[in-house]
Design a protein around this motif. Structure first.
Motif, mmCIF file in Angstrom:
data_model
loop_
_atom_site.group_PDB
_atom_site.id
_atom_site.type_symbol
_atom_site.label_atom_id
_atom_site.label_comp_id
_atom_site.label_asym_id
_atom_site.label_seq_id
_atom_site.Cartn_x
_atom_site.Cartn_y
_atom_site.Cartn_z
ATOM 1 N N GLN A 1 -8.722 4.213 -7.759
ATOM 2 C CA GLN A 1 -9.665 4.018 -6.633
ATOM 3 C C GLN A 1 -10.062 2.688 -6.430
ATOM 4 O O GLN A 1 -10.244 2.332 -5.297
ATOM 5 N N THR B 1 -8.406 -0.989 1.327
ATOM 6 C CA THR B 1 -9.219 -0.602 2.487
ATOM 7 C C THR B 1 -10.247 -1.995 2.889
ATOM 8 O O THR B 1 -10.122 -2.325 4.300
ATOM 9 N N MET C 1 0.815 4.144 -2.835
ATOM 10 C CA MET C 1 0.531 5.476 -2.532
ATOM 11 C C MET C 1 1.284 6.276 -3.295
ATOM 12 O O MET C 1 1.064 7.442 -3.653
ATOM 13 N N THR D 1 0.575 6.138 -6.736
ATOM 14 C CA THR D 1 -0.628 7.001 -7.216
ATOM 15 C C THR D 1 -0.486 8.459 -7.039
ATOM 16 O O THR D 1 -0.749 9.091 -7.742
ATOM 17 N N GLU E 1 -7.456 1.251 -4.169
ATOM 18 C CA GLU E 1 -7.413 1.945 -2.678
ATOM 19 C C GLU E 1 -8.709 1.161 -2.116
ATOM 20 O O GLU E 1 -8.583 0.916 -0.995
ATOM 21 N N ASN F 1 0.950 -1.180 -0.203
ATOM 22 C CA ASN F 1 -0.090 -0.065 0.025
ATOM 23 C C ASN F 1 0.784 1.265 -0.025
ATOM 24 O O ASN F 1 0.706 2.282 -0.736
#
Length: 119
Positions: free
Chosen positions: A64, A71, A42, A45, A67, A38
């Motif tokens: 998205q 989550t 990031m 991204t 992401e 992640n």
């Protein structure tokens, strides 16, 4: 050879992990890999989003989607840890970190819901 006292010391150190502790250790290792992935994502991204922002375009939808996947992975991890640790989740030695993780995950879920207008 070993003295009886040395043998007793080593036997005392040879503590067997419960299956729950083994599973929690495994979850923590997988979680570390997810957090590292992640973090890398990031950074990538951000680079892509800045490039699209300069061109006055929206970032690609796949960003998205990924992401959301992170989550969901964090939510699953949290649910597994609560189910396995039970009261120890809130009262054990890692309770502070567990609450910190829970707050971060709740912010991510609220952000997701807010961005989709479902909040």
């Amino acid at each position: 050879g070993e003295s009886a006292q040395e043998s007793d010391i080593f036997d005392a150190l040879d503590v067997q992990e419960s299956p729950v502790d083994q599973l929690l250790r495994y979850i923590n290792r997988v979680s570390l890999v997810v957090v590292l992935a992640n973090t890398i994502f990031m950074g990538v991204t951000l680079d892509i989003a800045i490039d699209h922002w300069h061109r006055h375009e929206s970032p690609p939808q796949w960003i998205q989607d990924i992401e959301i996947t992170f989550t969901v992975a964090y939510c699953i991890e949290m649910l597994l840890r609560v189910a396995l640790e039970k009261k120890q989740f809130c009262m054990g030695p890692n309770a502070g970190w567990n609450m910190f993780d829970l707050i971060i995950i709740l912010f991510a879920v609220f952000d997701f819901l807010h961005n989709f207008g479902n909040f």
